[in-house]
Design a protein around this motif. Structure first.
Motif, mmCIF file in Angstrom:
data_model
loop_
_atom_site.group_PDB
_atom_site.id
_atom_site.type_symbol
_atom_site.label_atom_id
_atom_site.label_comp_id
_atom_site.label_asym_id
_atom_site.label_seq_id
_atom_site.Cartn_x
_atom_site.Cartn_y
_atom_site.Cartn_z
ATOM 1 N N PRO A 14 -29.804 -24.377 -73.978
ATOM 2 C CA PRO A 14 -29.453 -23.026 -73.521
ATOM 3 C C PRO A 14 -28.250 -23.042 -72.583
ATOM 4 O O PRO A 14 -28.021 -24.011 -71.862
ATOM 5 C CB PRO A 14 -30.708 -22.567 -72.789
ATOM 6 C CG PRO A 14 -31.355 -23.834 -72.328
ATOM 7 C CD PRO A 14 -31.043 -24.854 -73.391
ATOM 8 N N ASP A 15 -27.489 -21.957 -72.615
ATOM 9 C CA ASP A 15 -26.354 -21.813 -71.698
ATOM 10 C C ASP A 15 -26.821 -21.495 -70.290
ATOM 11 O O ASP A 15 -26.171 -21.855 -69.315
ATOM 12 C CB ASP A 15 -25.418 -20.701 -72.176
ATOM 13 C CG ASP A 15 -24.744 -21.058 -73.490
ATOM 14 O OD1 ASP A 15 -24.411 -22.241 -73.687
ATOM 15 O OD2 ASP A 15 -24.558 -20.154 -74.307
ATOM 16 N N LEU A 16 -27.957 -20.793 -70.192
ATOM 17 C CA LEU A 16 -28.508 -20.418 -68.889
ATOM 18 C C LEU A 16 -30.018 -20.345 -68.985
ATOM 19 O O LEU A 16 -30.556 -19.809 -69.941
ATOM 20 C CB LEU A 16 -27.974 -19.044 -68.450
ATOM 21 C CG LEU A 16 -28.501 -18.515 -67.114
ATOM 22 C CD1 LEU A 16 -27.981 -19.365 -65.956
ATOM 23 C CD2 LEU A 16 -28.105 -17.060 -66.925
ATOM 24 N N VAL A 17 -30.681 -20.901 -67.986
ATOM 25 C CA VAL A 17 -32.134 -20.776 -67.834
ATOM 26 C C VAL A 17 -32.365 -20.077 -66.503
ATOM 27 O O VAL A 17 -31.813 -20.486 -65.478
ATOM 28 C CB VAL A 17 -32.836 -22.153 -67.835
ATOM 29 C CG1 VAL A 17 -34.320 -22.014 -67.547
ATOM 30 C CG2 VAL A 17 -32.597 -22.874 -69.148
ATOM 31 N N GLY A 43 -33.614 -16.648 -52.979
ATOM 32 C CA GLY A 43 -34.434 -17.720 -53.537
ATOM 33 C C GLY A 43 -35.517 -17.224 -54.481
ATOM 34 O O GLY A 43 -36.477 -17.941 -54.744
ATOM 35 N N SER A 44 -35.366 -16.004 -55.001
ATOM 36 C CA SER A 44 -36.387 -15.478 -55.907
ATOM 37 C C SER A 44 -36.192 -15.950 -57.343
ATOM 38 O O SER A 44 -37.082 -15.797 -58.171
ATOM 39 C CB SER A 44 -36.452 -13.954 -55.837
ATOM 40 O OG SER A 44 -35.208 -13.376 -56.152
ATOM 41 N N VAL A 45 -35.030 -16.546 -57.652
ATOM 42 C CA VAL A 45 -34.804 -17.172 -58.949
ATOM 43 C C VAL A 45 -34.149 -18.529 -58.758
ATOM 44 O O VAL A 45 -33.516 -18.792 -57.740
ATOM 45 C CB VAL A 45 -33.901 -16.336 -59.895
ATOM 46 C CG1 VAL A 45 -34.524 -15.029 -60.251
ATOM 47 C CG2 VAL A 45 -32.514 -16.161 -59.351
ATOM 48 N N ARG A 46 -34.336 -19.343 -59.760
ATOM 49 C CA ARG A 46 -33.635 -20.631 -59.848
ATOM 50 C C ARG A 46 -32.941 -20.608 -61.196
ATOM 51 O O ARG A 46 -33.511 -20.142 -62.188
ATOM 52 C CB ARG A 46 -34.628 -21.780 -59.797
ATOM 53 C CG ARG A 46 -33.989 -23.161 -59.815
ATOM 54 C CD ARG A 46 -35.037 -24.258 -59.810
ATOM 55 N NE ARG A 46 -35.812 -24.279 -61.037
ATOM 56 C CZ ARG A 46 -35.412 -24.818 -62.195
ATOM 57 N NH1 ARG A 46 -34.217 -25.363 -62.290
ATOM 58 N NH2 ARG A 46 -36.196 -24.801 -63.249
ATOM 59 N N PRO A 51 -23.611 -20.442 -63.625
ATOM 60 C CA PRO A 51 -24.069 -19.354 -62.770
ATOM 61 C C PRO A 51 -23.403 -18.014 -63.085
ATOM 62 O O PRO A 51 -23.988 -16.957 -62.850
ATOM 63 C CB PRO A 51 -23.754 -19.806 -61.352
ATOM 64 C CG PRO A 51 -22.984 -21.053 -61.454
ATOM 65 C CD PRO A 51 -22.998 -21.523 -62.870
ATOM 66 N N ALA A 52 -22.211 -18.032 -63.643
ATOM 67 C CA ALA A 52 -21.533 -16.784 -64.003
ATOM 68 C C ALA A 52 -22.304 -16.035 -65.079
ATOM 69 O O ALA A 52 -22.187 -14.811 -65.193
ATOM 70 C CB ALA A 52 -20.111 -17.070 -64.478
ATOM 71 N N LEU A 53 -23.117 -16.742 -65.841
ATOM 72 C CA LEU A 53 -23.899 -16.080 -66.890
ATOM 73 C C LEU A 53 -25.013 -15.208 -66.321
ATOM 74 O O LEU A 53 -25.485 -14.293 -66.993
ATOM 75 C CB LEU A 53 -24.455 -17.108 -67.865
ATOM 76 C CG LEU A 53 -23.395 -17.806 -68.725
ATOM 77 C CD1 LEU A 53 -24.034 -18.881 -69.590
ATOM 78 C CD2 LEU A 53 -22.631 -16.803 -69.564
ATOM 79 N N LEU A 54 -25.426 -15.457 -65.084
ATOM 80 C CA LEU A 54 -26.415 -14.571 -64.464
ATOM 81 C C LEU A 54 -25.789 -13.196 -64.223
ATOM 82 O O LEU A 54 -26.435 -12.174 -64.427
ATOM 83 C CB LEU A 54 -26.950 -15.167 -63.159
ATOM 84 C CG LEU A 54 -28.099 -14.405 -62.504
ATOM 85 C CD1 LEU A 54 -29.299 -14.284 -63.444
ATOM 86 C CD2 LEU A 54 -28.514 -15.099 -61.208
ATOM 87 N N ASP A 55 -24.527 -13.175 -63.841
ATOM 88 C CA ASP A 55 -23.809 -11.902 -63.709
ATOM 89 C C ASP A 55 -23.747 -11.190 -65.060
ATOM 90 O O ASP A 55 -23.979 -9.989 -65.143
ATOM 91 C CB ASP A 55 -22.385 -12.120 -63.187
ATOM 92 C CG ASP A 55 -22.344 -12.568 -61.743
ATOM 93 O OD1 ASP A 55 -23.124 -12.038 -60.933
ATOM 94 O OD2 ASP A 55 -21.522 -13.442 -61.431
#
Length: 63
Positions: A14-17, A43-46, A51-55
């Motif tokens: 995966p690109d992001l987990v 700290g509610s997600v890891r 990290p740009a994929l979270l945006d």
């Protein structure tokens, strides 16, 4: 015979987990009540991956 992908099997690369650690960060991201920086700082997600994929996730899955 080829097997079809299973919905329950994880993607091999995966690109992001996104892992929820506390609270309801995915709902907060999707509603826009918190930003990706907010949920990471709290700290509610890891996350694993870019990290740009979270945006991008927060932009694409907004309700």
């Amino acid at each position: 015979m080829e097997s079809s992908p299973s919905a329950s099997a994880p993607h091999p690369s995966p690109d992001l987990v996104i892992e929820r650690l506390t609270g309801h960060p995915i709902r907060e991201l999707m509603s826009g009540s918190k930003t990706p920086d907010d949920v990471l700082r709290e700290g509610s997600v890891r996350t694993e991956g870019d990290p740009a994929l979270l945006d991008r996730f927060a932009e694409m899955f907004r309700f």
